[in-house]
Design a protein around this motif. Structure first.
Motif, mmCIF file in Angstrom:
data_model
loop_
_atom_site.group_PDB
_atom_site.id
_atom_site.type_symbol
_atom_site.label_atom_id
_atom_site.label_comp_id
_atom_site.label_asym_id
_atom_site.label_seq_id
_atom_site.Cartn_x
_atom_site.Cartn_y
_atom_site.Cartn_z
ATOM 1 N N GLU A 1 19.412 19.459 102.564
ATOM 2 C CA GLU A 1 18.588 20.290 101.662
ATOM 3 C C GLU A 1 17.202 19.687 101.442
ATOM 4 O O GLU A 1 16.288 20.361 100.968
ATOM 5 C CB GLU A 1 19.283 20.470 100.295
ATOM 6 N N GLY A 2 17.068 18.404 101.778
ATOM 7 C CA GLY A 2 15.756 17.755 101.640
ATOM 8 C C GLY A 2 14.675 18.455 102.451
ATOM 9 O O GLY A 2 13.490 18.352 102.131
ATOM 10 N N HIS A 3 15.080 19.190 103.465
ATOM 11 C CA HIS A 3 14.087 19.915 104.259
ATOM 12 C C HIS A 3 13.313 20.926 103.420
ATOM 13 O O HIS A 3 12.149 21.223 103.705
ATOM 14 C CB HIS A 3 14.754 20.644 105.442
ATOM 15 N N PHE A 4 13.994 21.458 102.398
ATOM 16 C CA PHE A 4 13.320 22.450 101.550
ATOM 17 C C PHE A 4 13.148 21.992 100.103
ATOM 18 O O PHE A 4 12.183 22.334 99.458
ATOM 19 C CB PHE A 4 14.097 23.780 101.562
ATOM 20 N N ASP A 5 14.127 21.202 99.622
ATOM 21 C CA ASP A 5 14.131 20.876 98.198
ATOM 22 C C ASP A 5 13.632 19.475 97.885
ATOM 23 O O ASP A 5 13.564 19.082 96.721
ATOM 24 C CB ASP A 5 15.554 21.033 97.629
ATOM 25 N N ASN B 1 8.739 16.128 98.885
ATOM 26 C CA ASN B 1 7.813 16.533 99.959
ATOM 27 C C ASN B 1 8.667 17.180 101.046
ATOM 28 O O ASN B 1 9.125 16.490 101.947
ATOM 29 C CB ASN B 1 7.114 15.312 100.561
ATOM 30 N N PRO B 2 8.922 18.475 100.948
ATOM 31 C CA PRO B 2 9.907 19.097 101.851
ATOM 32 C C PRO B 2 9.653 18.744 103.325
ATOM 33 O O PRO B 2 8.562 18.960 103.842
ATOM 34 C CB PRO B 2 9.702 20.595 101.597
ATOM 35 N N TRP B 3 10.663 18.197 103.976
ATOM 36 C CA TRP B 3 10.495 17.671 105.354
ATOM 37 C C TRP B 3 10.105 18.751 106.331
ATOM 38 O O TRP B 3 9.454 18.488 107.328
ATOM 39 C CB TRP B 3 11.808 16.985 105.797
ATOM 40 N N HIS C 1 4.232 17.770 108.253
ATOM 41 C CA HIS C 1 2.938 17.507 108.901
ATOM 42 C C HIS C 1 1.784 18.139 108.126
ATOM 43 O O HIS C 1 0.667 17.638 108.147
ATOM 44 C CB HIS C 1 2.945 17.949 110.375
ATOM 45 N N HIS C 2 2.086 19.219 107.395
ATOM 46 C CA HIS C 2 1.018 19.859 106.609
ATOM 47 C C HIS C 2 0.454 18.922 105.534
ATOM 48 O O HIS C 2 -0.684 19.064 105.131
ATOM 49 C CB HIS C 2 1.539 21.113 105.896
ATOM 50 N N PHE C 3 1.297 17.987 105.080
ATOM 51 C CA PHE C 3 0.832 17.095 104.008
ATOM 52 C C PHE C 3 -0.162 16.056 104.527
ATOM 53 O O PHE C 3 -0.772 15.331 103.753
ATOM 54 C CB PHE C 3 2.012 16.378 103.341
ATOM 55 N N LEU C 4 -0.280 15.951 105.831
ATOM 56 C CA LEU C 4 -1.106 14.894 106.415
ATOM 57 C C LEU C 4 -2.397 15.403 107.037
ATOM 58 O O LEU C 4 -3.367 14.665 107.165
ATOM 59 C CB LEU C 4 -0.308 14.178 107.515
#
Ligand SMILES: *Cc1c(COP(=O)(O)O)cnc(C)c1O
Length: 421
Positions: free
Chosen positions: A68-72, A75-77, A81-84
């Motif tokens: 669920e870390g991918h969405f929840d 910093n959703p996994w 890449h968008h965060f960088l």
């Protein structure tokens, strides 16, 4: 600028330096209870203290959320890449859509060559600097072979003139012109790892384009070091690692720049993976690759969260310091090192250009006699430069964590050494 080889002078520059506080954001290497003068940021940048929290956050989300870390996750996994991209784009002078953080450097170099090196029977040559970093030599050699070409014939190496260490821009341009009908691509370092020479990427790109060739750069030693304007310079593509000047950890992730005029061309040949597929449809698991717009369309795999988490933390420090401020300090700091080394010119030759536009923070020094012995002595004095075979000591005072006093200490150690050697 006026300099003095005096401790009080160096300390005064440190007191006046608005960026001096960032030194505290890094773990300085300790030996025998004393901080080393670390001059190897060109090879592996120091660890930002914030790296640990950044990793811990992702470990925590993984432990507590699993998939669920991918969405929840914090910093959703899924979108990591968008965060960088925005902060990374700022460092290389690009638009955010032109940059993506992924993979490792050499892998990315190959991916870019797949798209931008499209040799034909007549236009098939790759131009690079002689004695480039070995990975780049091997990449170009095997790219030529991949297309069934003989590297001896397909690769043009730019060599300095007899008796010189670095390349003259006029000679690079003359070589481009001399090969105008056969040149497919110029692929060089932004800064040569050995000499520390920074190339005039804009002028080289213009010249390559004028003869109908592509221009790509390996910015391993340039990203986080030089002021870059990849978009405005019209560079076709670039790649870099993040563990040198960008302080993002050994083997860390890498960056890619694809100019927007190519990034939005879905027909450009590429080796694709699911992460480069249109984000909105990625999980439909359908046949038929449809690339994301921009550099993101070259992604292969789902994001490597741990190295990217460190990179994210590191980019934050660059953002706080202001990259242009760092470049300005860097020029003064390196000029100070150059000034100190001038005092030993009987023993040492700096082969890096003295024009600040033709170098970053690194100075490469040929020691006229017993280079290795001097290198060992410096280490015994808590100074850590790096050694490159056959005879060069590289010193890179990095504006984020090196001080003017660090540079002064180099001179102090050299004075002691040359009293008896
Ligand atoms: C450091 C460096 C590399 C290293 O490549 P990796 O794929 O990160 O191991 C490649 N090319 C250049 C020019 C370098 O300076």
């Amino acid at each position: 600028m006026y300099f003095e080889n005096k401790l009080s002078f160096a300390q005064q520059l440190d007191q006046q330096d608005p960026l001096a506080r960032f030194r505290d954001d890094f773990h300085l290497i300790q030996k025998d209870g004393q901080a080393m003068v670390y001059l190897c940021g060109n090879s592996l940048g120091l660890q930002p203290k914030s790296a640990k929290d950044a990793i811990d956050q992702e470990l925590k989300d993984w432990a507590e959320l699993g998939v669920e870390g991918h969405f929840d996750g914090k910093n959703p996994w899924m979108y990591y890449h968008h965060f960088l991209t925005e902060k990374a784009a700022h460092i290389v002078g690009a638009r955010p859509s032109e940059v993506v953080i992924m993979n490792n450097l050499t892998a990315n170099l190959h991916l870019m060559m797949v798209s931008f090196y499209r040799p034909t029977a007549t236009r098939y040559k790759i131009m690079m600097e002689v004695s480039a970093f070995p990975s780049d030599m091997y990449a170009m050699e095997t790219q030529a072979r991949f297309h069934g070409l003989n590297p001896e014939d397909a690769i043009i190496e730019l060599k300095p003139r007899e008796g010189e260490y670095t390349l003259r821009t006029e000679d690079i341009l003359a070589q481009i012109e001399a090969n105008k009908d056969s040149l497919a691509i110029v692929m060089m370092g932004g800064v040569n790892y050995y000499t520390g020479q920074a190339f005039d990427m804009k002028t080289i790109t213009d010249a390559a384009h004028k003869v109908g060739a592509m221009a790509g750069f390996d910015l391993a030693h340039a990203a986080g070091n030089l002021y870059l304007q990849l978009h405005d310079w019209d560079v076709d593509f670039a790649v870099w690692c993040t563990y040198k000047y960008l302080n993002s950890g050994p083997g860390g992730t890498s960056g890619v720049f694809v100019h927007e005029r190519h990034g939005n061309n879905p027909d450009l040949v590429r080796f694709a993976g699911w992460w480069g597929h249109d984000e909105k449809e990625r999980f439909l698991m359908k046949k038929g690759f449809k690339p994301m717009e921009g550099a993101a369309g070259w992604q292969l795999s789902n994001a490597q969260i741990f190295p990217m988490a460190i990179h994210k933390a590191s980019l934050e420090i660059f953002y706080q310091a202001g990259f242009i401020n760092l470049v300005n300090k860097s020029q003064i700091l390196t000029s100070y090192l150059e000034f100190i080394l001038e005092g030993f010119k009987e023993h040492l030759t700096v082969i890096t250009p003295s024009d600040p536009r033709a170098r970053g923070c690194q100075l490469s020094i040929i020691v006229k006699k017993d280079g290795r012995k001097l290198f060992d002595f410096l280490q015994s004095k808590h100074i850590l430069p790096d050694w490159r075979e056959p005879d060069v000591i590289r010193m890179s005072p990095v504006p984020l964590y090196n001080s003017f006093e660090d540079v002064y200490r180099v001179g102090e150690a050299l004075t002691e050494y040359y009293k008896t050697n």
